[in-house]
Design a protein around this motif. Structure first.
Motif, PDB file in Angstrom:
ATOM      1  N   ARG A 366       0.469  10.631  -6.706  1.00  0.00           N
ATOM      2  CA  ARG A 366       1.543  10.814  -5.725  1.00  0.00           C
ATOM      3  C   ARG A 366       2.784  10.008  -6.086  1.00  0.00           C
ATOM      4  O   ARG A 366       3.906  10.505  -5.997  1.00  0.00           O
ATOM      5  N   HIS A 367       2.587   8.755  -6.494  1.00  0.00           N
ATOM      6  CA  HIS A 367       3.719   7.859  -6.701  1.00  0.00           C
ATOM      7  C   HIS A 367       4.166   7.766  -8.154  1.00  0.00           C
ATOM      8  O   HIS A 367       5.284   7.306  -8.411  1.00  0.00           O
ATOM      9  N   ALA A 368       3.314   8.134  -9.081  1.00  0.00           N
ATOM     10  CA  ALA A 368       3.694   8.096 -10.501  1.00  0.00           C
ATOM     11  C   ALA A 368       3.302   9.418 -11.156  1.00  0.00           C
ATOM     12  O   ALA A 368       2.416   9.456 -12.016  1.00  0.00           O
ATOM     13  N   PRO A 369       3.926  10.519 -10.753  1.00  0.00           N
ATOM     14  CA  PRO A 369       3.554  11.829 -11.318  1.00  0.00           C
ATOM     15  C   PRO A 369       3.807  11.882 -12.819  1.00  0.00           C
ATOM     16  O   PRO A 369       4.812  11.372 -13.316  1.00  0.00           O
ATOM     17  N   GLY A 370       2.857  12.470 -13.515  1.00  0.00           N
ATOM     18  CA  GLY A 370       2.968  12.605 -14.956  1.00  0.00           C
ATOM     19  C   GLY A 370       2.498  11.404 -15.731  1.00  0.00           C
ATOM     20  O   GLY A 370       2.438  11.451 -16.969  1.00  0.00           O
ATOM     21  N   ALA A 371       2.153  10.278 -15.052  1.00  0.00           N
ATOM     22  CA  ALA A 371       1.704   9.074 -15.756  1.00  0.00           C
ATOM     23  C   ALA A 371       0.235   9.199 -16.151  1.00  0.00           C
ATOM     24  O   ALA A 371      -0.553   9.861 -15.474  1.00  0.00           O
ATOM     25  N   ALA A 399       8.246  12.039  -7.208  1.00  0.00           N
ATOM     26  CA  ALA A 399       7.214  11.293  -6.477  1.00  0.00           C
ATOM     27  C   ALA A 399       7.087  11.823  -5.062  1.00  0.00           C
ATOM     28  O   ALA A 399       8.072  12.176  -4.427  1.00  0.00           O
ATOM     29  N   SER A 400       5.827  11.872  -4.569  1.00  0.00           N
ATOM     30  CA  SER A 400       5.565  12.372  -3.222  1.00  0.00           C
ATOM     31  C   SER A 400       5.404  11.192  -2.273  1.00  0.00           C
ATOM     32  O   SER A 400       4.638  10.268  -2.563  1.00  0.00           O
ATOM     33  N   PRO A 401       6.100  11.167  -1.144  1.00  0.00           N
ATOM     34  CA  PRO A 401       5.970  10.045  -0.207  1.00  0.00           C
ATOM     35  C   PRO A 401       4.590  10.032   0.434  1.00  0.00           C
ATOM     36  O   PRO A 401       3.980  11.082   0.661  1.00  0.00           O
ATOM     37  N   GLY A 402       4.093   8.845   0.735  1.00  0.00           N
ATOM     38  CA  GLY A 402       2.797   8.712   1.386  1.00  0.00           C
ATOM     39  C   GLY A 402       2.946   8.003   2.721  1.00  0.00           C
ATOM     40  O   GLY A 402       4.034   7.576   3.111  1.00  0.00           O
ATOM     41  N   ALA A 403       1.813   7.864   3.419  1.00  0.00           N
ATOM     42  CA  ALA A 403       1.824   7.225   4.733  1.00  0.00           C
ATOM     43  C   ALA A 403       1.674   5.712   4.653  1.00  0.00           C
ATOM     44  O   ALA A 403       1.739   5.027   5.662  1.00  0.00           O
ATOM     45  N   GLY A 404       1.444   5.183   3.432  1.00  0.00           N
ATOM     46  CA  GLY A 404       1.287   3.740   3.301  1.00  0.00           C
ATOM     47  C   GLY A 404      -0.070   3.220   3.731  1.00  0.00           C
ATOM     48  O   GLY A 404      -0.230   2.031   3.956  1.00  0.00           O
ATOM     49  N   LEU A 405      -1.055   4.104   3.858  1.00  0.00           N
ATOM     50  CA  LEU A 405      -2.382   3.694   4.347  1.00  0.00           C
ATOM     51  C   LEU A 405      -3.429   3.666   3.245  1.00  0.00           C
ATOM     52  O   LEU A 405      -4.577   3.313   3.506  1.00  0.00           O
ATOM     53  N   GLY A 406      -3.052   4.076   2.015  1.00  0.00           N
ATOM     54  CA  GLY A 406      -4.040   4.164   0.940  1.00  0.00           C
ATOM     55  C   GLY A 406      -4.645   2.822   0.585  1.00  0.00           C
ATOM     56  O   GLY A 406      -5.860   2.629   0.627  1.00  0.00           O
TER      57      GLY A 406
END
Length: 439
Positions: A366-371, A399-406
């Motif tokens: 989600r936060h580092a696409p393609g890595a 990058a796709s935003p998340g809810a911060g709960l992961g």
């Protein structure tokens, strides 16, 4: 799998003299003082007063030796706090003090065989017994007092006292102790009834709270069903029907759509189980949860979506004869380590390890696409897990935003098992999650 419901407290409130249990939600120290502390305090105060009055009265009024008067006064007073927890020894001490007083005092000096201070001490003893213990113990103390009075009546010829004087003293003692027994027993029944009523009210309030919680969970489940499950169903249908709606599709593209359809179906299955748990459905799906043995399959499924994911497994976990990785991938097949891992790792710990890897990979995608993502798993005295990704690839990836709960969810799962989690950026510009789980 469903979490066990917390059991409702079964204790009720207490009073200074009754032996009932504490109210739900109260602290153990406060409950312990409420159950016995007040009774000890009140009876101890009464005992001190009895000693302060009984000792001089026995010595000065009834012409008893000072030392003997002290012993008798202390024995009469000591029976009261002793009756809070030790009823039978208290009755014995009270009777011994009464008999000793009857034999030590001068019959002509005042009321006999029950002097005033002895009478008051014994009435209080019967009252404490009736309040703290079943009525049979109070009745036994009353009967024992009547026996002492009968002994005094039998000794009338030896004392030379008028029979009417002795009989009135014995009758008065029997009446007062009988009244104390009746009042104490009635108060104990009344307090027990009130405690039971408070307990029923507490249970009713708890049931009402549970009902509201269930309604809230049903509302959340309905919203999840309406929003998330519907969207996942649309994705599954679109991916499944794509080869028929789009003719001429090549095999790699067809395989990509098949992978999307399979992932969406898995997500829907887990969503249905979650909805059943939220609704409190006893018929919730009880299929086995993922374990650490399913991590290779998770990595392989993620790779099929085009992500660069490598998996490194502790060689000691591999079955005899070794296992080879897929060329150029570093990913082992699911069956390679499943047998050994299932025997080494407990189910709850294995599920947590799987969820940690799953969430860390999802965060990396989600936060580092393609890595490129690297997963390392080892098992010794504890399970070591490291998921690291490089910086996001440039060009075409957002990058796709998340809810911060992961990461919060990872920490909660690992901490619940007594493990540790460290997460932070790497010197190469990526991000790494390290977790250790005790076996």
């Amino acid at each position: 799998m469903r979490a066990a419901e917390p059991s409702a407290p079964s204790s009720v409130s207490s009073t200074p003299f009754s032996g009932e249990a504490r109210p739900p939600g109260s602290s153990p120290a406060r409950a312990s003082f409420s159950r016995s502390g007040w009774a000890w305090l009140l009876t101890s105060c009464a005992a001190v007063i009895l000693i302060a009055t009984g000792w001089p009265v026995l010595a000065a009024v009834h012409h008893t030796h000072v030392a003997i008067a002290m012993v008798l006064a202390v024995a009469q007073a000591a029976a009261l706090p002793l009756a809070v927890r030790r009823p039978l020894p208290a009755i014995g001490v009270g009777l011994a003090a009464a008999l000793g007083t009857m034999s030590a005092v001068d019959p002509d000096s005042g009321p006999w065989p029950w002097p005033v201070t002895t009478l008051i001490a014994y009435v209080l003893l019967v009252l404490v017994l009736a309040l703290r213990h079943p009525w049979r113990l109070g009745a036994a103390a009353w009967l024992a007092g009547a026996v002492v009075g009968g002994l005094g009546l039998a000794l009338i010829p030896d004392t030379g006292l008028p029979p009417g004087r002795v009989l009135s003293n014995v009758t008065m003692v029997a009446s007062l102790t009988g009244g104390a027994l009746a009042v104490g027993s009635a108060l104990r029944v009344l307090l027990a009834s009130r405690n039971q009523l408070d307990h029923e009210r507490q249970l009713t309030a708890e049931e009402e709270t549970k009902r509201r919680e269930l309604q809230q969970r049903n509302r959340i489940a309905q919203e999840l069903h309406d929003v998330v499950a519907h969207s996942m169903s649309v994705i599954s249908v679109q991916a499944t029907t794509a080869p028929y709606r789009l003719p001429g599709m090549d095999e790699p593209t067809r395989g990509e759509f098949d992978s999307i359809a399979d992932s969406s179906r898995r997500a829907l299955t887990e969503m249905r189980g979650l909805l059943a748990i939220l609704r409190g459905d006893d018929a919730a799906d009880t299929a086995p949860q993922p374990t650490i043995a399913d991590i290779p399959r998770l990595v392989a499924t993620t790779r099929s979506s085009g992500a660069q994911v490598g998996l490194e497994i502790d060689p000691e976990l591999l079955p005899q004869g070794g296992a080879t990785a897929e060329p150029g991938t570093g990913v082992l097949g699911a069956a390679s380590a499943a047998g050994d891992w299932s025997a080494v790792v407990p189910p709850a710990t294995g599920l947590t390890a799987y969820r940690v890897v799953q969430e860390a990979i999802s965060n990396a995608l989600r936060h580092a696409p393609g890595a490129a993502i690297r997963v390392q798993v080892s098992v010794g005295d504890q399970i070591g897990i490291r998921i690291a990704n490089g910086p996001a690839a440039r060009g075409g990836f957002v990058a796709s935003p998340g809810a911060g709960l992961g990461l919060k969810g990872i920490r909660e799962r690992v901490t619940a098992l007594g493990g540790t989690v460290k997460a932070g950026p790497t010197p190469e510009g990526g991000f790494a999650v390290k977790a250790r789980l005790p076996l």
